[in-house]
Scaffold this motif. Structure first.
Motif, PDB file in Angstrom:
ATOM      1  N   VAL A 135       0.879  -1.171   0.000  1.00  0.00           N
ATOM      2  CA  VAL A 135       0.000   0.000   0.000  1.00  0.00           C
ATOM      3  C   VAL A 135       0.910   1.212   0.000  1.00  0.00           C
ATOM      4  N   ILE A 136       0.681   2.119  -0.953  1.00  0.00           N
ATOM      5  CA  ILE A 136       1.474   3.348  -1.030  1.00  0.00           C
ATOM      6  C   ILE A 136       0.567   4.530  -0.729  1.00  0.00           C
ATOM      7  N   LEU A 137       0.985   5.358   0.209  1.00  0.00           N
ATOM      8  CA  LEU A 137       0.240   6.564   0.560  1.00  0.00           C
ATOM      9  C   LEU A 137       0.936   7.760  -0.070  1.00  0.00           C
ATOM     10  N   ALA A 138       0.221   8.469  -0.931  1.00  0.00           N
ATOM     11  CA  ALA A 138       0.762   9.642  -1.604  1.00  0.00           C
ATOM     12  C   ALA A 138       0.206  10.898  -0.943  1.00  0.00           C
ATOM     13  N   ASP A 139       1.085  11.736  -0.436  1.00  0.00           N
ATOM     14  CA  ASP A 139       0.683  12.985   0.216  1.00  0.00           C
ATOM     15  C   ASP A 139      -0.361  12.768   1.312  1.00  0.00           C
ATOM     16  N   PRO A 140      -0.096  11.886   2.271  1.00  0.00           N
ATOM     17  CA  PRO A 140      -1.103  11.629   3.314  1.00  0.00           C
ATOM     18  C   PRO A 140      -1.330  12.847   4.197  1.00  0.00           C
ATOM     19  N   LYS A 141      -2.545  12.965   4.716  1.00  0.00           N
ATOM     20  CA  LYS A 141      -2.916  14.079   5.595  1.00  0.00           C
ATOM     21  C   LYS A 141      -2.780  13.730   7.072  1.00  0.00           C
ATOM     22  N   SER A 142      -2.591  12.463   7.368  1.00  0.00           N
ATOM     23  CA  SER A 142      -2.470  12.019   8.756  1.00  0.00           C
ATOM     24  C   SER A 142      -1.305  11.051   8.854  1.00  0.00           C
ATOM     25  N   LEU A 157       0.691   7.689   9.970  1.00  0.00           N
ATOM     26  CA  LEU A 157       0.275   6.295  10.049  1.00  0.00           C
ATOM     27  C   LEU A 157      -0.001   5.822  11.461  1.00  0.00           C
ATOM     28  N   TYR A 158       0.718   6.383  12.429  1.00  0.00           N
ATOM     29  CA  TYR A 158       0.653   5.848  13.777  1.00  0.00           C
ATOM     30  C   TYR A 158      -0.336   6.583  14.670  1.00  0.00           C
ATOM     31  N   ASN A 159      -1.265   7.294  14.046  1.00  0.00           N
ATOM     32  CA  ASN A 159      -2.417   7.836  14.755  1.00  0.00           C
ATOM     33  C   ASN A 159      -3.168   6.659  15.392  1.00  0.00           C
ATOM     34  N   PRO A 160      -3.461   6.715  16.703  1.00  0.00           N
ATOM     35  CA  PRO A 160      -4.143   5.588  17.350  1.00  0.00           C
ATOM     36  C   PRO A 160      -5.441   5.171  16.677  1.00  0.00           C
ATOM     37  N   ASN A 161      -6.140   6.119  16.052  1.00  0.00           N
ATOM     38  CA  ASN A 161      -7.395   5.779  15.384  1.00  0.00           C
ATOM     39  C   ASN A 161      -7.162   4.955  14.118  1.00  0.00           C
ATOM     40  N   ILE A 162      -6.021   5.151  13.463  1.00  0.00           N
ATOM     41  CA  ILE A 162      -5.690   4.323  12.310  1.00  0.00           C
ATOM     42  C   ILE A 162      -5.344   2.912  12.769  1.00  0.00           C
ATOM     43  N   ILE A 163      -4.546   2.817  13.828  1.00  0.00           N
ATOM     44  CA  ILE A 163      -4.204   1.496  14.366  1.00  0.00           C
ATOM     45  C   ILE A 163      -5.471   0.747  14.770  1.00  0.00           C
ATOM     46  N   ARG A 164      -6.372   1.442  15.452  1.00  0.00           N
ATOM     47  CA  ARG A 164      -7.607   0.812  15.915  1.00  0.00           C
ATOM     48  C   ARG A 164      -8.491   0.390  14.747  1.00  0.00           C
ATOM     49  N   SER A 165      -8.704   1.276  13.785  1.00  0.00           N
ATOM     50  CA  SER A 165      -9.609   0.952  12.676  1.00  0.00           C
ATOM     51  C   SER A 165      -9.029  -0.088  11.724  1.00  0.00           C
ATOM     52  N   SER A 166      -7.706  -0.223  11.726  1.00  0.00           N
ATOM     53  CA  SER A 166      -7.080  -1.254  10.885  1.00  0.00           C
ATOM     54  C   SER A 166      -7.029  -2.602  11.593  1.00  0.00           C
ATOM     55  N   VAL A 167      -7.476  -2.653  12.841  1.00  0.00           N
ATOM     56  CA  VAL A 167      -7.390  -3.830  13.719  1.00  0.00           C
ATOM     57  C   VAL A 167      -6.005  -4.484  13.660  1.00  0.00           C
ATOM     58  N   GLY A 168      -4.988  -3.641  13.607  1.00  0.00           N
ATOM     59  CA  GLY A 168      -3.611  -4.135  13.618  1.00  0.00           C
ATOM     60  C   GLY A 168      -3.037  -4.427  12.252  1.00  0.00           C
ATOM     61  N   CYS A 169      -3.825  -4.264  11.178  1.00  0.00           N
ATOM     62  CA  CYS A 169      -3.311  -4.546   9.835  1.00  0.00           C
ATOM     63  C   CYS A 169      -2.251  -3.543   9.397  1.00  0.00           C
ATOM     64  N   LEU A 170      -2.153  -2.426  10.084  1.00  0.00           N
ATOM     65  CA  LEU A 170      -1.041  -1.513   9.852  1.00  0.00           C
ATOM     66  C   LEU A 170       0.292  -2.239   9.982  1.00  0.00           C
ATOM     67  N   PHE A 171       0.345  -3.247  10.854  1.00  0.00           N
ATOM     68  CA  PHE A 171       1.589  -3.958  11.120  1.00  0.00           C
ATOM     69  C   PHE A 171       1.817  -5.156  10.208  1.00  0.00           C
ATOM     70  N   THR A 172       0.802  -5.521   9.425  1.00  0.00           N
ATOM     71  CA  THR A 172       0.915  -6.714   8.576  1.00  0.00           C
ATOM     72  C   THR A 172       1.091  -6.377   7.100  1.00  0.00           C
ATOM     73  N   VAL A 173       0.875  -5.125   6.739  1.00  0.00           N
ATOM     74  CA  VAL A 173       0.881  -4.710   5.332  1.00  0.00           C
ATOM     75  C   VAL A 173       2.182  -3.976   5.011  1.00  0.00           C
ATOM     76  N   ASN A 174       2.697  -4.213   3.823  1.00  0.00           N
ATOM     77  CA  ASN A 174       3.891  -3.533   3.321  1.00  0.00           C
ATOM     78  C   ASN A 174       3.485  -2.117   2.909  1.00  0.00           C
ATOM     79  N   ILE A 175       3.977  -1.093   3.598  1.00  0.00           N
ATOM     80  CA  ILE A 175       3.506   0.278   3.393  1.00  0.00           C
ATOM     81  C   ILE A 175       4.667   1.202   3.046  1.00  0.00           C
ATOM     82  N   ALA A 176       4.425   2.085   2.078  1.00  0.00           N
ATOM     83  CA  ALA A 176       5.380   3.142   1.752  1.00  0.00           C
ATOM     84  C   ALA A 176       4.639   4.480   1.710  1.00  0.00           C
ATOM     85  N   VAL A 177       5.357   5.544   2.030  1.00  0.00           N
ATOM     86  CA  VAL A 177       4.773   6.886   2.065  1.00  0.00           C
ATOM     87  C   VAL A 177       5.687   7.841   1.314  1.00  0.00           C
TER      88      VAL A 177
END
Length: 270
Positions: free
Chosen positions: A150-157, A159-179
């Motif tokens: 998953v590539i985030l282009a010009d993100p407004k928030s 990644l480690y906002n607690p609401n992102i971690i919560r809404s992703s149910v931890g998938c933030l830690f399982t997905v290959n991410i670039a910004v």
């Protein structure tokens, strides 16, 4: 993990640090640390190679022994600090809590470090994602589809906002991410010879008519405005999901899931 001290004061420096990391992007950026809460989230973070620096727990909810049994891979020298129920209630951000949270080091997510596990990678790009709930849902979809990235282009928030971690149910830690910036992401796709298919409200091609079997990046914009004109103009194809009812668009993660799983269908879910 080893038994640490007991904290019962809201004025404790560690409590103030937790609150700053929980509430302020500036604090997360300055320290390179973030707060994660919940058993599944911590398990996924450990599995994803994140470095845990401290663990906090409320003994009224979970004991140190139970904590150690749940997370045997936490290093033996990591301090497990007990919080009183009052302090824990103040620092926790989930409505239904499991009595533990942890301090962890963020990763860098550099675009140039991105590696793919498929010969023909399948990528999701989100341009300027704003709402933590939408981004979290996109990460859940990416995990379900086992995307290459998953590539985030010009993100407004961040990644480690607690609401992102919560809404992703931890998938933030399982997905290959670039910004990175839109400029860099578009250049990256060209250099890697990855086709860019952009979701649009008005487009010339139905999503099911395209070939997704080669290296493909699927780009989505915000629910409010969609992708910018530049992303549309530099795409190899602009795709549309036909609407049969009265509305002209769907939830962002639902639209992304339709496109992603069409790609997987064409690839025989490989």
């Amino acid at each position: 993990m080893r038994q640490g001290k007991h904290i019962s004061s809201l004025q404790n420096p560690l409590v103030r640090q937790i609150l700053q990391l929980k509430e302020k992007k500036r604090g997360r950026d300055k320290t390179g640390l973030f707060i994660l809460e919940g058993q599944r989230e911590l398990q996924l973070a450990l599995r994803g190679g994140y470095e845990i620096t401290k663990v906090f727990f409320c003994a009224d909810i979970i004991s140190l022994e139970e904590l150690a049994n749940l997370f045997p891979s936490v290093a033996a020298d990591i301090e497990a600090i007990e919080l009183s129920r009052e302090v824990y209630r103040r620092v926790a951000y989930r409505e239904k809590t499991e009595g533990m949270l942890a301090l962890a080091k963020a990763k860098s997510h550099k675009l140039q470090d991105l590696e793919f596990h498929r010969r023909n990678p399948l990528i999701l790009i989100a341009q300027s994602p704003e709402k933590p709930g939408n981004l979290g849902a996109l990460l859940r979809t990416a995990d379900a589809a086992d995307l290459d990235a998953v590539i985030l282009a010009d993100p407004k928030s961040d990644l480690y906002n607690p609401n992102i971690i919560r809404s992703s149910v931890g998938c933030l830690f399982t997905v290959n991410i670039a910004v990175d910036s839109s400029d860099e992401v578009l250049q990256f796709l060209k250099e890697k010879e990855i086709s860019l298919y952009s979701a649009a409200l008005t487009a010339s091609q139905l999503y099911s008519e395209l070939d997704y079997t080669g290296p493909v990046a699927i780009a989505v914009g915000t629910e409010a405005t969609g992708l910018t004109d530049r992303w549309i103009s530099e795409s190899d194809a602009s795709v549309i999901i036909p609407m049969k009812g009265q509305i002209d668009s769907m939830n962002l993660s639902v639209s992304a899931a339709i496109l992603i799983f069409e790609a997987l269908r064409q690839r025989n879910f490989d």
